[in-house]
Design a protein around this motif. Structure first.
Motif, PDB file in Angstrom:
ATOM      1  N   GLU A 254       0.836  -1.209   0.000  1.00 52.87           N
ATOM      2  CA  GLU A 254       0.000   0.000   0.000  1.00 52.87           C
ATOM      3  C   GLU A 254       0.871   1.258   0.000  1.00 52.87           C
ATOM      4  O   GLU A 254       0.581   2.237  -0.683  1.00 52.87           O
ATOM      5  CB  GLU A 254      -0.917  -0.002   1.226  1.00 52.87           C
ATOM      6  CG  GLU A 254      -1.903   1.154   1.210  1.00 52.87           C
ATOM      7  CD  GLU A 254      -2.855   1.159   2.395  1.00 52.87           C
ATOM      8  OE1 GLU A 254      -2.656   0.337   3.326  1.00 52.87           O
ATOM      9  OE2 GLU A 254      -3.785   1.988   2.398  1.00 52.87           O
ATOM     10  N   TRP A 255       1.955   1.221   0.790  1.00 57.23           N
ATOM     11  CA  TRP A 255       2.880   2.366   0.804  1.00 57.23           C
ATOM     12  C   TRP A 255       3.450   2.605  -0.590  1.00 57.23           C
ATOM     13  O   TRP A 255       3.497   3.737  -1.065  1.00 57.23           O
ATOM     14  CB  TRP A 255       4.050   2.106   1.765  1.00 57.23           C
ATOM     15  CG  TRP A 255       3.697   2.000   3.216  1.00 57.23           C
ATOM     16  CD1 TRP A 255       2.450   1.918   3.751  1.00 57.23           C
ATOM     17  CD2 TRP A 255       4.617   1.967   4.301  1.00 57.23           C
ATOM     18  NE1 TRP A 255       2.531   1.822   5.113  1.00 57.23           N
ATOM     19  CE2 TRP A 255       3.854   1.848   5.478  1.00 57.23           C
ATOM     20  CE3 TRP A 255       6.009   2.005   4.394  1.00 57.23           C
ATOM     21  CZ2 TRP A 255       4.444   1.773   6.749  1.00 57.23           C
ATOM     22  CZ3 TRP A 255       6.611   1.932   5.649  1.00 57.23           C
ATOM     23  CH2 TRP A 255       5.814   1.823   6.815  1.00 57.23           C
ATOM     24  N   LEU A 256       3.916   1.524  -1.202  1.00 54.22           N
ATOM     25  CA  LEU A 256       4.536   1.656  -2.526  1.00 54.22           C
ATOM     26  C   LEU A 256       3.536   2.199  -3.544  1.00 54.22           C
ATOM     27  O   LEU A 256       3.881   3.033  -4.387  1.00 54.22           O
ATOM     28  CB  LEU A 256       5.078   0.301  -3.000  1.00 54.22           C
ATOM     29  CG  LEU A 256       6.142  -0.338  -2.101  1.00 54.22           C
ATOM     30  CD1 LEU A 256       6.568  -1.689  -2.673  1.00 54.22           C
ATOM     31  CD2 LEU A 256       7.364   0.577  -1.955  1.00 54.22           C
ATOM     32  N   MET A 258       1.062   4.187  -2.974  1.00 53.56           N
ATOM     33  CA  MET A 258       0.866   5.615  -2.743  1.00 53.56           C
ATOM     34  C   MET A 258       2.078   6.419  -3.213  1.00 53.56           C
ATOM     35  O   MET A 258       1.933   7.537  -3.724  1.00 53.56           O
ATOM     36  CB  MET A 258       0.580   5.871  -1.257  1.00 53.56           C
ATOM     37  CG  MET A 258      -0.004   7.239  -0.975  1.00 53.56           C
ATOM     38  SD  MET A 258      -1.521   7.612  -1.910  1.00 53.56           S
ATOM     39  CE  MET A 258      -2.740   6.717  -0.924  1.00 53.56           C
ATOM     40  N   ASP A 259       3.277   5.846  -3.049  1.00 48.19           N
ATOM     41  CA  ASP A 259       4.483   6.526  -3.548  1.00 48.19           C
ATOM     42  C   ASP A 259       4.386   6.730  -5.066  1.00 48.19           C
ATOM     43  O   ASP A 259       4.719   7.792  -5.586  1.00 48.19           O
ATOM     44  CB  ASP A 259       5.735   5.710  -3.222  1.00 48.19           C
ATOM     45  CG  ASP A 259       5.947   5.547  -1.711  1.00 48.19           C
ATOM     46  OD1 ASP A 259       5.452   6.395  -0.942  1.00 48.19           O
ATOM     47  OD2 ASP A 259       6.586   4.561  -1.316  1.00 48.19           O
ATOM     48  N   LEU A 261       1.590   6.805  -6.810  1.00 46.31           N
ATOM     49  CA  LEU A 261       0.497   7.758  -7.075  1.00 46.31           C
ATOM     50  C   LEU A 261       0.917   9.198  -6.784  1.00 46.31           C
ATOM     51  O   LEU A 261       0.383  10.139  -7.383  1.00 46.31           O
ATOM     52  CB  LEU A 261      -0.731   7.393  -6.247  1.00 46.31           C
ATOM     53  CG  LEU A 261      -1.476   6.142  -6.735  1.00 46.31           C
ATOM     54  CD1 LEU A 261      -2.541   5.723  -5.719  1.00 46.31           C
ATOM     55  CD2 LEU A 261      -2.105   6.393  -8.109  1.00 46.31           C
ATOM     56  N   SER A 262       1.854   9.360  -5.883  1.00 43.62           N
ATOM     57  CA  SER A 262       2.257  10.736  -5.532  1.00 43.62           C
ATOM     58  C   SER A 262       2.938  11.419  -6.727  1.00 43.62           C
ATOM     59  O   SER A 262       2.936  12.646  -6.821  1.00 43.62           O
ATOM     60  CB  SER A 262       3.154  10.756  -4.291  1.00 43.62           C
ATOM     61  OG  SER A 262       4.466  10.337  -4.590  1.00 43.62           O
ATOM     62  N   GLN A 263       3.522  10.655  -7.643  1.00 39.19           N
ATOM     63  CA  GLN A 263       4.001  11.286  -8.873  1.00 39.19           C
ATOM     64  C   GLN A 263       2.872  11.455  -9.871  1.00 39.19           C
ATOM     65  O   GLN A 263       2.764  12.465 -10.548  1.00 39.19           O
ATOM     66  CB  GLN A 263       5.119  10.460  -9.528  1.00 39.19           C
ATOM     67  CG  GLN A 263       6.428  10.526  -8.810  1.00 39.19           C
ATOM     68  CD  GLN A 263       6.900  11.942  -8.603  1.00 39.19           C
ATOM     69  OE1 GLN A 263       7.081  12.688  -9.544  1.00 39.19           O
ATOM     70  NE2 GLN A 263       7.072  12.330  -7.340  1.00 39.19           N
ATOM     71  N   MET A 334      13.276   5.081  -6.044  1.00 41.21           N
ATOM     72  CA  MET A 334      13.177   4.490  -4.707  1.00 41.21           C
ATOM     73  C   MET A 334      13.690   3.062  -4.779  1.00 41.21           C
ATOM     74  O   MET A 334      13.269   2.281  -5.632  1.00 41.21           O
ATOM     75  CB  MET A 334      11.717   4.520  -4.208  1.00 41.21           C
ATOM     76  CG  MET A 334      11.250   5.912  -3.786  1.00 41.21           C
ATOM     77  SD  MET A 334       9.506   5.963  -3.234  1.00 41.21           S
ATOM     78  CE  MET A 334       9.550   4.832  -1.827  1.00 41.21           C
ATOM     79  N   THR A 359      11.797   5.787   3.355  1.00 40.20           N
ATOM     80  CA  THR A 359      12.223   7.008   2.666  1.00 40.20           C
ATOM     81  C   THR A 359      11.310   7.288   1.484  1.00 40.20           C
ATOM     82  O   THR A 359      11.680   7.088   0.341  1.00 40.20           O
ATOM     83  CB  THR A 359      13.694   6.866   2.198  1.00 40.20           C
ATOM     84  OG1 THR A 359      14.470   6.257   3.225  1.00 40.20           O
ATOM     85  CG2 THR A 359      14.288   8.223   1.869  1.00 40.20           C
ATOM     86  N   PRO A 360      10.083   7.752   1.765  1.00 37.03           N
ATOM     87  CA  PRO A 360       9.171   8.031   0.656  1.00 37.03           C
ATOM     88  C   PRO A 360       9.665   9.223  -0.147  1.00 37.03           C
ATOM     89  O   PRO A 360      10.252  10.151   0.416  1.00 37.03           O
ATOM     90  CB  PRO A 360       7.857   8.371   1.367  1.00 37.03           C
ATOM     91  CG  PRO A 360       8.278   8.924   2.687  1.00 37.03           C
ATOM     92  CD  PRO A 360       9.499   8.131   3.071  1.00 37.03           C
ATOM     93  N   GLU A 361       9.423   9.179  -1.425  1.00 35.31           N
ATOM     94  CA  GLU A 361       9.872  10.270  -2.295  1.00 35.31           C
ATOM     95  C   GLU A 361       9.311  11.611  -1.828  1.00 35.31           C
ATOM     96  O   GLU A 361       9.974  12.658  -1.956  1.00 35.31           O
ATOM     97  CB  GLU A 361       9.457   9.962  -3.748  1.00 35.31           C
ATOM     98  CG  GLU A 361       9.958  10.929  -4.783  1.00 35.31           C
ATOM     99  CD  GLU A 361       9.128  12.191  -4.843  1.00 35.31           C
ATOM    100  OE1 GLU A 361       9.702  13.264  -5.066  1.00 35.31           O
ATOM    101  OE2 GLU A 361       7.891  12.107  -4.620  1.00 35.31           O
ATOM    102  N   ALA A 362       8.109  11.611  -1.280  1.00 38.06           N
ATOM    103  CA  ALA A 362       7.453  12.875  -0.905  1.00 38.06           C
ATOM    104  C   ALA A 362       8.277  13.712   0.078  1.00 38.06           C
ATOM    105  O   ALA A 362       8.228  14.950   0.044  1.00 38.06           O
ATOM    106  CB  ALA A 362       6.068  12.602  -0.326  1.00 38.06           C
TER     107      ALA A 362
END
Lengths: 434, 434
Positions: A254-256, A258-259, A261-263, A334, A359-362
């Protein structure tokens, strides 16, 4: 649910071509746009303030009646900063402090050495005198961009930082002004588009000509920056944002998702690519992407990005993953695996490398410290994040002694003759024959 | 004799405007030329080797019948080197060794640090994979340019250095090939013009696509480099060569005259400017320039440069001299006075600074060590000599710990919400709320 996102496997016979096509993104140069931009630049050079004001009234529907209304005072910037909530102010301060700390490590100093002949050689490092920072207006008016452009210039020692930010209908994002206050911007003009770039490059009665222009903008701004390149320095022409996530081993899918989707939420042409040797993880990430896409405020943008430019790529192993990463040369990378540092040794091309699962890209976009202005569209093959080095330049230093010059002058004499440059040869010869 | 060269004094009422006009040099972009270059690039992208061969036969009158005849072997380079006279070989070797030594001092390494929260941050430095070096053919085919472009790339660790050099009617300067051998060039193609730039930028069946193209060329080459910028990196677009000599105190006027002429002989649009507070020295330098102009092999070129673009400028004092120098931001600056080092502290913008009376600019063209590819036309305000740093790039490194990320993730969450980037905020939030 299912099959929203393109799925690729390196085992497919046509993988290489399909992957290459996926990455292809060519900005077509529009001759009409270039003509418009050239005309704007010519008019601003000729008519200065008056033309900038006219276009600002016309394109931005700005209510200003005279040019002086297009400059903000330091008091206005400070008032915007003082008006922030405590939470926002502290977040912005933490970000600014961390960005400053990281960039201080980039600052370069000059050096000299004396060679075996007794001549002094070296490199002097100086800041640029004056730079212009372009900050987009309206929805894409990001305070983080102000910090990321102005702080490196400030750390480099640039004496005057001039920010331009268009104010559609006269409206401005107060957070952008607060960030300008925090980052030490010296002057702010509420102008934008090709006219702002032209004014910064050539100067007007009010706006002093700068030495370099950095910061993102729309296609008019990009075309104008390209046109004034040479008259002033520019940073890279940014393409759409990209992220490449490589994961293996224990990971929260789920984290990945969202990472990625953040782009995707940035832009319909942003690119989010997931690479893994783990098919189950690939399936899980895909499901989470589809699930979260339903609920995102920017679902339409993100969906278009994911469908048209996203991909889930199954690789044989880590080595194959690293090879693909180097081929992509991603803006954001990442590496979500236990051996992230080890794997990073094999990465030759990436704007920023985010290692490990925490270490999320955000965080890199705001407050990790490194710059968020990064090379896109594979340009990490030959370019670097925006940094202090973009606001410093070097001069070579050479000082020969009366004896030390003799060998060099003799050598220059011989080589200059071979190049048929007689005055060069003679100018050198005087120093060893006299 | 007399009055060949423009004389200016800062005491004249219109000095500022006259001096500004003197420096003005604008390359007019020729729409026809740009169209031709765009077409060549499009054709090379579509037809590859075949089109490059066709244009090389057409423009360079090259006798090759197939593309493979346009590549030189390492044996051919070595044979050229072995064929040099001892004097020339030793001069070339001394130059190469000194250039290598200086550039090794420019090589940058990566770094990391751990912040107060336990997160690792850093900067990774990597060489470019593959670069292309453009070397002009015919009369302007300079072996020194090969050394100055290839050695920094080699020192940076570039894995493949590809040189292109046009061979008009199939003829090549053996010294250029010898320099390629000495500098460690990996492959050489005898092609030139916009077609060579296009081939390097996009690759053909035979020529691999490079990541960056450096080196000088004619206006077709310059336009092609500008057009492929973004697809690959490029160095600056070089303008005409310039020298600014500042002198005071005891000086040999004949030497200074020859130093000024050594730039003037390069090009009819080259610029040689002499600045001094000493009127007698001004007169003496003028006389020596006029005297030597008679006898120079390249008298016609030098005379045109001196008459149209040269100037002798009388200043009040050293401070005024330094101010003018910073306004010019000269490619080459000679400071010929006892206090040269002291005065250099006040120079903010110059490509290379030659200090003292025993440091003629000509040694910098060949063998002092620093690069001779320098920013022209005032671009030293924002750019640097060609260097190892042009063949290295940086990637940011970020690795957060499970605890260290919490503060950053919270901050990113707050700021992302302010920017209406919901997926960014959530991607950060997972790392501190889970």
């Amino acid at each position: 649910m299912g099959k929203l996102m393109r799925r690729l496997s390196t085992q497919e016979p046509n993988f290489k071509q399909v992957f290459k096509d996926l990455l292809a993104f060519e900005t077509v140069s529009d001759p009409e746009l270039l003509k418009t931009v050239d005309q704007i630049i010519a008019d601003v050079r000729q008519h200065g303030d008056a033309h900038v004001l006219k276009l600002t009234q016309q394109f931005d529907r700005h209510p200003a009646h005279q040019f002086s209304e297009l400059e903000l005072t330091q008091e206005e910037l400070k008032a915007a900063f003082d008006g922030l909530t405590t939470e926002t102010r502290e977040a912005l301060e933490l970000a600014a402090n961390r960005v400053r700390e990281f960039h201080q490590a980039q600052k370069q100093d000059g050096w000299t050495y004396v060679d075996a002949l007794g001549n002094t050689l070296g490199q002097k490092v100086t800041p640029l005198d004056r730079v212009g920072i372009y900050v987009p207006g309206g929805l894409a008016s990001y305070p983080s961009s102000v910090l990321m452009n102005a702080i490196p210039a400030h750390v480099a020692g640039v004496a005057e930082i001039i920010m331009v930010v268009p104010a559609p209908s006269g409206e401005l994002n107060p957070l952008v002004l607060a960030a300008a206050h925090l980052a030490g911007v010296h002057r702010v003009f509420t102008i934008g588009g090709a006219q702002a770039v032209a004014a910064l490059a050539y100067g007007t009665e009010t706006i002093p000509a700068v030495d370099k222009i950095t910061g993102p903008g729309n296609r008019f701004v990009a075309a104008a920056k390209r046109a004034v390149f040479g008259q002033v320095g520019i940073d890279m022409i940014a393409g759409p944002s990209e992220i490449l996530v490589y994961a293996e081993g224990k990971n929260n899918a789920e984290w990945l998702a969202m990472d990625l989707l953040s782009q995707a939420e940035h832009d319909t042409v942003a690119q989010a690519v997931f690479i893994t040797p783990d098919e189950q993880l690939l399936n899980d990430v895909e499901q989470w992407i589809e699930k979260h896409l339903e609920a995102l405020p920017k679902a339409e943008i993100a969906r278009t990005s994911i469908v048209n430019r996203g991909a889930l790529v199954l690789v044989k192993d880590r080595a194959e993953g690293a090879e693909l990463i180097n081929q992509v040369a991603p803006e954001h990378l990442m590496l979500c695996l236990d051996e992230a540092e080890e794997m990073s040794q094999d990465i030759r091309h990436a704007g920023a490398i985010f290692m490990g699962r925490y270490t999320p890209e955000a965080i890199g976009d705001y407050c990790a410290g490194p710059n968020h202005v990064l090379p896109t569209s594979g340009t990490a093959r030959f370019s670097s994040p925006l940094g202090v080095y973009d606001f410093q330049k070097r001069s070579s230093l050479i000082m020969c002694s009366e004896n030390g010059v003799k060998t060099l002058a003799k050598t220059a004499d011989i080589l200059a003759q071979q190049e048929n440059l007689d005055a060069h040869a003679r100018s050198a010869r005087y120093r060893y024959q006299d």
